[in-house]
Design a protein around this motif. Structure first.
Motif, PDB file in Angstrom:
ATOM      1  N   ARG A 180      10.568   3.601   0.424  1.00  0.00           N
ATOM      2  CA  ARG A 180      11.390   2.906   0.619  1.00  0.00           C
ATOM      3  C   ARG A 180      11.831   1.686   1.702  1.00  0.00           C
ATOM      4  O   ARG A 180      12.163   0.968   1.693  1.00  0.00           O
ATOM      5  N   ASP A 181      10.852   2.258   2.947  1.00  0.00           N
ATOM      6  CA  ASP A 181      10.837   1.907   3.960  1.00  0.00           C
ATOM      7  C   ASP A 181       9.728   2.436   4.850  1.00  0.00           C
ATOM      8  O   ASP A 181       9.384   3.187   4.720  1.00  0.00           O
ATOM      9  N   VAL A 182      10.270   1.912   6.128  1.00  0.00           N
ATOM     10  CA  VAL A 182       8.755   1.987   6.612  1.00  0.00           C
ATOM     11  C   VAL A 182       9.291   2.470   8.450  1.00  0.00           C
ATOM     12  O   VAL A 182      10.575   2.177   8.351  1.00  0.00           O
ATOM     13  N   THR A 183       8.937   3.706   8.814  1.00  0.00           N
ATOM     14  CA  THR A 183       9.125   3.846  10.007  1.00  0.00           C
ATOM     15  C   THR A 183       7.469   4.167  11.050  1.00  0.00           C
ATOM     16  O   THR A 183       6.518   4.297  10.518  1.00  0.00           O
ATOM     17  N   VAL A 184       7.856   3.568  12.079  1.00  0.00           N
ATOM     18  CA  VAL A 184       6.590   3.436  13.188  1.00  0.00           C
ATOM     19  C   VAL A 184       7.006   4.141  14.484  1.00  0.00           C
ATOM     20  O   VAL A 184       7.588   4.102  14.692  1.00  0.00           O
ATOM     21  N   GLY A 185       6.541   5.320  14.978  1.00  0.00           N
ATOM     22  CA  GLY A 185       6.138   5.409  16.555  1.00  0.00           C
ATOM     23  C   GLY A 185       4.700   5.105  17.392  1.00  0.00           C
ATOM     24  O   GLY A 185       3.813   5.576  16.668  1.00  0.00           O
ATOM     25  N   VAL A 186       5.378   4.723  18.307  1.00  0.00           N
ATOM     26  CA  VAL A 186       4.096   4.624  19.405  1.00  0.00           C
ATOM     27  C   VAL A 186       4.398   4.960  20.466  1.00  0.00           C
ATOM     28  O   VAL A 186       5.533   5.393  21.368  1.00  0.00           O
ATOM     29  N   GLY A 187       3.293   5.246  21.287  1.00  0.00           N
ATOM     30  CA  GLY A 187       3.276   6.050  22.732  1.00  0.00           C
ATOM     31  C   GLY A 187       2.742   6.892  23.639  1.00  0.00           C
ATOM     32  O   GLY A 187       1.820   7.597  22.798  1.00  0.00           O
ATOM     33  N   THR A 206       9.954   7.805  29.570  1.00  0.00           N
ATOM     34  CA  THR A 206       8.663   8.166  27.965  1.00  0.00           C
ATOM     35  C   THR A 206       7.644   7.606  27.956  1.00  0.00           C
ATOM     36  O   THR A 206       6.185   7.379  27.401  1.00  0.00           O
ATOM     37  N   HIS A 207       7.620   6.398  28.274  1.00  0.00           N
ATOM     38  CA  HIS A 207       6.776   5.357  27.137  1.00  0.00           C
ATOM     39  C   HIS A 207       6.462   5.532  25.974  1.00  0.00           C
ATOM     40  O   HIS A 207       4.902   5.576  25.516  1.00  0.00           O
ATOM     41  N   THR A 208       7.455   5.390  25.451  1.00  0.00           N
ATOM     42  CA  THR A 208       7.596   5.947  24.078  1.00  0.00           C
ATOM     43  C   THR A 208       8.184   4.665  23.107  1.00  0.00           C
ATOM     44  O   THR A 208       9.054   4.144  23.662  1.00  0.00           O
ATOM     45  N   ALA A 209       7.988   4.661  21.776  1.00  0.00           N
ATOM     46  CA  ALA A 209       8.669   3.716  21.147  1.00  0.00           C
ATOM     47  C   ALA A 209       8.910   3.544  19.653  1.00  0.00           C
ATOM     48  O   ALA A 209       7.199   4.492  19.242  1.00  0.00           O
ATOM     49  N   TRP A 210      10.137   3.649  19.332  1.00  0.00           N
ATOM     50  CA  TRP A 210      11.016   4.070  17.834  1.00  0.00           C
ATOM     51  C   TRP A 210      11.047   2.550  16.990  1.00  0.00           C
ATOM     52  O   TRP A 210      12.255   1.690  17.320  1.00  0.00           O
ATOM     53  N   PHE A 211      10.429   2.760  15.999  1.00  0.00           N
ATOM     54  CA  PHE A 211      11.028   1.041  14.975  1.00  0.00           C
ATOM     55  C   PHE A 211      11.176   1.945  13.682  1.00  0.00           C
ATOM     56  O   PHE A 211       9.517   1.288  13.148  1.00  0.00           O
ATOM     57  N   GLY A 212      12.387   1.691  12.831  1.00  0.00           N
ATOM     58  CA  GLY A 212      12.650   2.050  11.221  1.00  0.00           C
ATOM     59  C   GLY A 212      12.824   1.171  11.042  1.00  0.00           C
ATOM     60  O   GLY A 212      13.764  -0.137  11.731  1.00  0.00           O
ATOM     61  N   SER A 213      12.745   1.040   9.832  1.00  0.00           N
ATOM     62  CA  SER A 213      13.649  -0.710   9.438  1.00  0.00           C
ATOM     63  C   SER A 213      13.168  -1.850  10.061  1.00  0.00           C
ATOM     64  O   SER A 213      14.445  -2.770   9.940  1.00  0.00           O
ATOM     65  N   GLY A 214      12.474  -1.969  10.549  1.00  0.00           N
ATOM     66  CA  GLY A 214      11.783  -2.609  12.119  1.00  0.00           C
ATOM     67  C   GLY A 214      10.921  -4.368  11.152  1.00  0.00           C
ATOM     68  O   GLY A 214      10.227  -4.784  11.982  1.00  0.00           O
ATOM     69  N   PHE A 215      11.505  -4.258   9.706  1.00  0.00           N
ATOM     70  CA  PHE A 215      10.733  -5.835   9.097  1.00  0.00           C
ATOM     71  C   PHE A 215      11.932  -6.550   8.288  1.00  0.00           C
ATOM     72  O   PHE A 215      12.774  -5.050   7.796  1.00  0.00           O
ATOM     73  N   PRO A 216      12.010  -7.462   7.463  1.00  0.00           N
ATOM     74  CA  PRO A 216      12.503  -7.871   6.541  1.00  0.00           C
ATOM     75  C   PRO A 216      12.265  -6.776   5.278  1.00  0.00           C
ATOM     76  O   PRO A 216      11.288  -7.413   4.155  1.00  0.00           O
ATOM     77  N   LEU A 217      13.568  -6.396   4.692  1.00  0.00           N
ATOM     78  CA  LEU A 217      12.865  -5.267   3.342  1.00  0.00           C
ATOM     79  C   LEU A 217      13.902  -6.067   2.427  1.00  0.00           C
ATOM     80  O   LEU A 217      14.640  -6.366   2.085  1.00  0.00           O
ATOM     81  N   LEU A 218      12.854  -6.369   0.860  1.00  0.00           N
ATOM     82  CA  LEU A 218      12.524  -6.136   0.310  1.00  0.00           C
ATOM     83  C   LEU A 218      14.645  -5.916  -0.743  1.00  0.00           C
ATOM     84  O   LEU A 218      14.165  -5.038  -0.254  1.00  0.00           O
ATOM     85  N   ALA A 219      15.818  -6.441  -0.757  1.00  0.00           N
ATOM     86  CA  ALA A 219      17.148  -5.688  -1.851  1.00  0.00           C
ATOM     87  C   ALA A 219      17.126  -5.825  -2.964  1.00  0.00           C
ATOM     88  O   ALA A 219      18.168  -6.358  -3.049  1.00  0.00           O
ATOM     89  N   TRP A 220      16.261  -6.016  -3.834  1.00  0.00           N
ATOM     90  CA  TRP A 220      16.512  -5.359  -4.928  1.00  0.00           C
ATOM     91  C   TRP A 220      16.586  -4.484  -6.145  1.00  0.00           C
ATOM     92  O   TRP A 220      15.524  -3.275  -5.330  1.00  0.00           O
ATOM     93  N   ILE A 221      17.026  -4.218  -6.781  1.00  0.00           N
ATOM     94  CA  ILE A 221      17.676  -2.593  -7.733  1.00  0.00           C
ATOM     95  C   ILE A 221      16.833  -3.138  -9.459  1.00  0.00           C
ATOM     96  O   ILE A 221      17.787  -4.032  -9.638  1.00  0.00           O
ATOM     97  N   ARG A 222      16.313  -2.173  -9.598  1.00  0.00           N
ATOM     98  CA  ARG A 222      16.765  -2.345 -11.752  1.00  0.00           C
ATOM     99  C   ARG A 222      17.445  -1.949 -11.718  1.00  0.00           C
ATOM    100  O   ARG A 222      18.414  -1.937 -11.748  1.00  0.00           O
ATOM    101  N   GLY A 223      17.829  -3.279 -12.434  1.00  0.00           N
ATOM    102  CA  GLY A 223      19.362  -3.584 -14.038  1.00  0.00           C
ATOM    103  C   GLY A 223      20.289  -3.517 -12.503  1.00  0.00           C
ATOM    104  O   GLY A 223      20.934  -3.557 -13.488  1.00  0.00           O
ATOM    105  N   GLN A 224      20.031  -4.158 -11.637  1.00  0.00           N
ATOM    106  CA  GLN A 224      21.252  -4.543 -10.838  1.00  0.00           C
ATOM    107  C   GLN A 224      20.750  -5.948 -10.231  1.00  0.00           C
ATOM    108  O   GLN A 224      21.690  -6.590 -10.222  1.00  0.00           O
ATOM    109  N   GLY A 225      19.820  -5.827  -9.476  1.00  0.00           N
ATOM    110  CA  GLY A 225      19.378  -7.503  -8.435  1.00  0.00           C
ATOM    111  C   GLY A 225      19.882  -6.956  -7.430  1.00  0.00           C
ATOM    112  O   GLY A 225      19.242  -6.365  -7.157  1.00  0.00           O
TER     113      GLY A 225
END
Length: 478
Positions: free
Chosen positions: A246-253, A165-184
Motif C-alpha cells: 500500500r505504501d513504500v518507505t526507504v532508508g539511506v545512509g 548519523t548521516h542517515t535519511a528515511w522517507f516513507g509515503s515520500g511520493f504521490p500516493l494513488l488514493a483509490w479504493i475499490r467500490g468507493q472511489g
C-alpha cells in the motif's frame, strides 16, 4: 504508529473467510491459515507502480519519478493522488513534496494542487490530474509524474534526515494513488495532529529504484532485485519489487545491516554505524520474539522480507507494508514498541483501512497485539476507560484533532480499543475470538476493510459486537 507511555471477488473473500472461520472454530488454536490464503483478496487489476528516487549526497532532498498504470472499477474523470509529506505535522519539520511535471496517457497535464488540510504556505496534500476523457470501469490509463521531496532535519516524522548519523528515511515520500475499490477517491483532509491518515489500495510495485552514493546502505520495500552502477560516478542504483503493497518507505545512509531468517521471513535490520542504545542483536531478538508470538494469534507473517530501519529523529515507530521505521530506543523499551509496530504488518499493511475515518481498525488491533505479545494485558482494563472517551472509539481523526488531540485520541482508540478487544477475547474465549480474527484477516487481506467487515467476522459472537457497540466502534454499522 504507536503512541508514547468488484462483487465476485468480494463474495469469494466472504466465503473464504466463512470457511476459514468455521474450520478454525472447530479445530481450535492450531487451525491457522497458511500464507496462500491471503492471496484470495488480491485485486487482479490493482495499480502497477514504478518509482525511482535519486537521493542527494547530503541526504537533504530526493528527486523522484513515478509511473502508475491505473484501471478503475468505476467510471472516473480524474486521477487523485495524496502528497502526505505536505501534511501539517511533516510540514512543521521542514518536509515537503512538490510535483514538477505530469503527464496522462503520454500527454502533459497541469496538476491541480489542493490544500486538503495542508498548512498555509505549504504545498497541498491532494493532487488532481485531469483525464483527456473519462475512464469507464475496466479501462486503463498511465500517469507519469516527476517530483522533489525535501526532508526535515532530525524530524520526528516519517520523512527526515540526521546530519549527525548521516542517515535519511522517507516513507509515503511520493504521490500516493488514493483509490479504493467500490468507493472511489479518498479525499479526507489531513489533520494537524500526529497519526496516520492515509488510505490506498494495494498496488503492484513493479520496480522501486533508489540511487544513492555508493558508500551508503539502502533499505527498501519488498524484495531486493539487485543493484548496478548509478547514472553519476560514485553512485549505485538499488532495486526492489513487491507484488502487493500500500505504501513504500526507504532508508539511506551510514547503516550497518543485520540479516536474520525468522521462520522463513528475511529480516533486514539497519542500525546507524554510529551506534544505537540497544545492540543490533537485541533489536533482532525482540523483533523475532514479536513475529513469532503474533503469528500464533494472527496467522502467517504477510511478507517474505521485513525491512526495519532505526531512524534517529523519531521518538516511536511508523509502520509500512513489509517495513518499519523505529526510534533509537533502549532495550527495556523495545518489547512493547516492537510488538505494536509488528502488529501493523497485519493491520493496515495486509488488511487496510481508511486511517482517517476508521483509525481503530489498525491502532486498536495493533495495541491488542502489543498487549498479548509485547506488554502486560492488565494495563488495558475495560473498566478503567476514562468516561470522557467511553463510546468514542470509532470517531475519525478529524474529531480528535479538535477534541483533545493526540492524547485523547490515544485514550479512546489505542487504549480503549485494546481494552475492548481483550475483554471480548476473555468473554468468548481466546480460541474462538482468535479464529474469528484470523477469518477477518483472510477475508479482507489486500483490501481496504471497514467496521462492517469486522462486525461480519464476529457475527456469531454477539458478546463481541455488544462490546464494540458500547465503545462506539460500530456506530452506524450493524
Amino acid at each position: 504508529m504507536r503512541p508514547d507511555p468488484s462483487a465476485l471477488a468480494a463474495l469469494v473473500a466472504v466465503l473464504v473467510a466463512a470457511a476459514l472461520l468455521a474450520g478454525c472454530a472447530s479445530a481450535g488454536p492450531a487451525s491457522v491459515p497458511d500464507q496462500a490464503s491471503y492471496t484470495t483478496g488480491l485485486w487482479p487489476a490493482r495499480p502497477r507502480v514504478q518509482l525511482s528516487f535519486d537521493v542527494a549526497p547530503d541526504l537533504h532532498s530526493v528527486t523522484g519519478r513515478e509511473s502508475v498504470v491505473f484501471t478503475p472499477d468505476a467510471r472516473t474523470c480524474e486521477l487523485v493522488f495524496r502528497a502526505w509529506p505536505n501534511n501539517p505535522t511533516i510540514s512543521a519539520t521542514g518536509g515537503s513534496l512538490v510535483v514538477t511535471d505530469a503527464a496522462v496517457a503520454g500527454r502533459p497535464v497541469t496538476p491541480q494542487v489542493i490544500a486538503a488540510g495542508a498548512p498555509g504556505g505549504a504545498p497541498g496534500t491532494m493532487i488532481r490530474l485531469p483525464l483527456p476523457s473519462c475512464l469507464a470501469a475496466g479501462q486503463s490509463t498511465e500517469a507519469n509524474m516527476g517530483f522533489r521531496l525535501t526532508l526535515g532535519a532530525d524530524a520526528d516524522e516519517r520523512v527526515g534526515y540526521s546530519a549527525k548519523t548521516h542517515t535519511a528515511w522517507f516513507g509515503s515520500g511520493f504521490p500516493l494513488l488514493a483509490w479504493i475499490r467500490g468507493q472511489g477517491w479518498v479525499r479526507d483532509p489531513a489533520v494537524p495532529m500526529n497519526g496516520e491518515t492515509a488510505a490506498s489500495e494495494d498496488f503492484m510495485l513493479s520496480a522501486l529504484s533508489v540511487t544513492a552514493p555508493s558508500d551508503l546502505r539502502v533499505q527498501g520495500t519488498g524484495t531486493a532485485a539487485g543493484d548496478s552502477p548509478g547514472p553519476a560516478p560514485g553512485t549505485t542504483t538499488h532495486r526492489f519489487t513487491a507484488p502487493a503493497v500500500r505504501d513504500v518507505t526507504v532508508g539511506v545512509g551510514h547503516y550497518d545491516v543485520l540479516t536474520r531468517d525468522i521462520g522463513g521471513v528475511q529480516l533486514h535490520l539497519a542500525t546507524p554505524t554510529s551506534g544505537t542504545k540497544a545492540s543490533p542483536a537485541e533489536w533482532a531478538d525482540q523483533i523475532q520474539q514479536a513475529v513469532t508470538g503474533l503469528t500464533k494469534i494472527f496467522g502467517p507473517f504477510p511478507y517474505p522480507d521485513f525491512w526495519v530501519t532505526i531512524t534517529p529523529g523519531q521518538s516511536d515507530g511508523t509502520e509500512f507494508p513489509a517495513a518499519l521505521q523505529m526510534s533509537d530506543s533502549k532495550n527495556a523499551d523495545l518489547q512493547a514498541l516492537i510488538a505494536h509496530e509488528v502488529s501493523h504488518q497485519w493491520f493496515y499493511s495486509l488488511v487496510g483501512n481508511n486511517q482517517a475515518e476508521d483509525p481503530w481498525l489498525d491502532e486498536a488491533l495493533a495495541t491488542f497485539g502489543e498487549a498479548n505479545v509485547g506488554g502486560d494485558a492488565s494495563d488495558y482494563q475495560f473498566t478503567d476507560t476514562p468516561s470522557r472517551v467511553v463510546g468514542l472509539m470509532g470517531r475519525p481523526m478529524s474529531y480528535w484533532a479538535s477534541n483533545g488531540g493526540f492524547g485523547r485520541y490515544t485514550e479512546a482508540v489505542y487504549n480503549q480499543g485494546a481494552a475492548v478487544l481483550l475483554e471480548a477475547r476473555r468473554r468468548v474465549g481466546a480460541d474462538k475470538f482468535d479464529a474469528a480474527l484470523r477469518g477477518y484477516i483472510v477475508g479482507n487481506a489486500h483490501r481496504v476493510a471497514t467496521p462492517n467487515d469486522f462486525a461480519r467476522a464476529f457475527a456469531d459472537q454477539p458478546q463481541v459486537l455488544d462490546l464494540l457497540r458500547q465503545a462506539g466502534a460500530l456506530t452506524g454499522h450493524p
